[in-house]
Design a protein around this motif. Structure first.
Motif, short mmCIF file in Angstrom:
data_model
loop_
_atom_site.label_atom_id
_atom_site.label_comp_id
_atom_site.label_asym_id
_atom_site.label_seq_id
_atom_site.Cartn_x
_atom_site.Cartn_y
_atom_site.Cartn_z
N PRO A 36 0.80 -1.22 0.00
CA PRO A 36 0.00 0.00 0.00
C PRO A 36 0.84 1.27 0.00
O PRO A 36 0.33 2.33 -0.36
N LEU A 37 2.09 1.19 0.38
CA LEU A 37 2.95 2.37 0.33
C LEU A 37 3.10 2.87 -1.10
O LEU A 37 3.04 4.08 -1.36
N PRO A 103 9.67 3.81 10.94
CA PRO A 103 8.30 3.33 11.18
C PRO A 103 7.64 2.71 9.94
O PRO A 103 6.89 1.74 10.05
N VAL A 104 7.94 3.25 8.79
CA VAL A 104 7.39 2.72 7.55
C VAL A 104 7.99 1.34 7.27
O VAL A 104 7.29 0.41 6.87
N ALA A 105 9.29 1.22 7.49
CA ALA A 105 9.96 -0.07 7.27
C ALA A 105 9.38 -1.15 8.19
O ALA A 105 9.18 -2.29 7.77
N ARG A 106 9.11 -0.79 9.45
CA ARG A 106 8.51 -1.76 10.38
C ARG A 106 7.11 -2.16 9.90
O ARG A 106 6.74 -3.34 9.96
N PHE A 107 6.32 -1.19 9.43
CA PHE A 107 4.98 -1.50 8.92
C PHE A 107 5.05 -2.46 7.75
O PHE A 107 4.28 -3.42 7.67
N ILE A 108 5.98 -2.20 6.84
CA ILE A 108 6.11 -3.07 5.66
C ILE A 108 6.51 -4.47 6.07
O ILE A 108 5.96 -5.46 5.58
N ASN A 111 3.52 -6.39 7.73
CA ASN A 111 2.34 -6.65 6.91
C ASN A 111 2.64 -7.16 5.52
O ASN A 111 1.72 -7.30 4.71
N LYS A 112 3.89 -7.46 5.21
CA LYS A 112 4.25 -7.89 3.86
C LYS A 112 3.54 -9.18 3.45
O LYS A 112 3.20 -9.36 2.29
N HIS A 113 3.27 -10.04 4.38
CA HIS A 113 2.60 -11.30 4.07
C HIS A 113 1.17 -11.09 3.56
O HIS A 113 0.61 -11.95 2.90
#
Length: 117
Positions: A36-37, A103-108, A111-113
């Motif tokens: 979604p990014l 923070p964006v890297a942690r979100f990715i 939730n990448k799965h």
């Protein structure tokens, strides 16, 4: 009579050069990697470009290719479609840079799965 070596064309090396993926294929790859990014960056850039063209039209810029009867927003959208390759280039460059923000890297990573197949 045999042709000389200089008269024969050189052999082509088309098999050794891989074909460049299409823009849609590259965007799908970007979507699989960043999810979604990539969509958010794409729409954010689209919004900025449309608003920028709208402001330019309101301040006196007259795009000749959009017609005289088109409204300002329609003309701004049409002008933004003209610069679509530049917008996609910006998406391809900015998305990996934004994904490096912690923070964006942690979100990715968390939730990448959900979007990777």
């Amino acid at each position: 009579m045999n042709p000389s070596v200089s008269d024969t064309p050189p052999p082509t090396t088309a098999a050794s050069k891989p074909a460049k993926p299409s823009l849609v294929a590259r965007f799908k790859t970007l979507m699989l990697e960043y999810g979604p990014l990539a969509v958010a960056v794409n729409f954010a850039i689209l919004g900025l470009v449309v608003v920028g063209f709208y402001a330019a039209i309101q301040f006196g810029f007259e795009p000749s290719s959009t017609g005289q009867k088109a409204g300002s927003w329609a003309a701004a959208y049409a002008a933004s479609q003209v610069v679509k390759p530049l917008r996609f280039a910006a998406v391809f460059v900015l998305t990996p840079l934004i994904a490096r923000i912690p923070p964006v890297a942690r979100f990715i990573e968390r939730n990448k799965h959900k979007w990777s197949m």
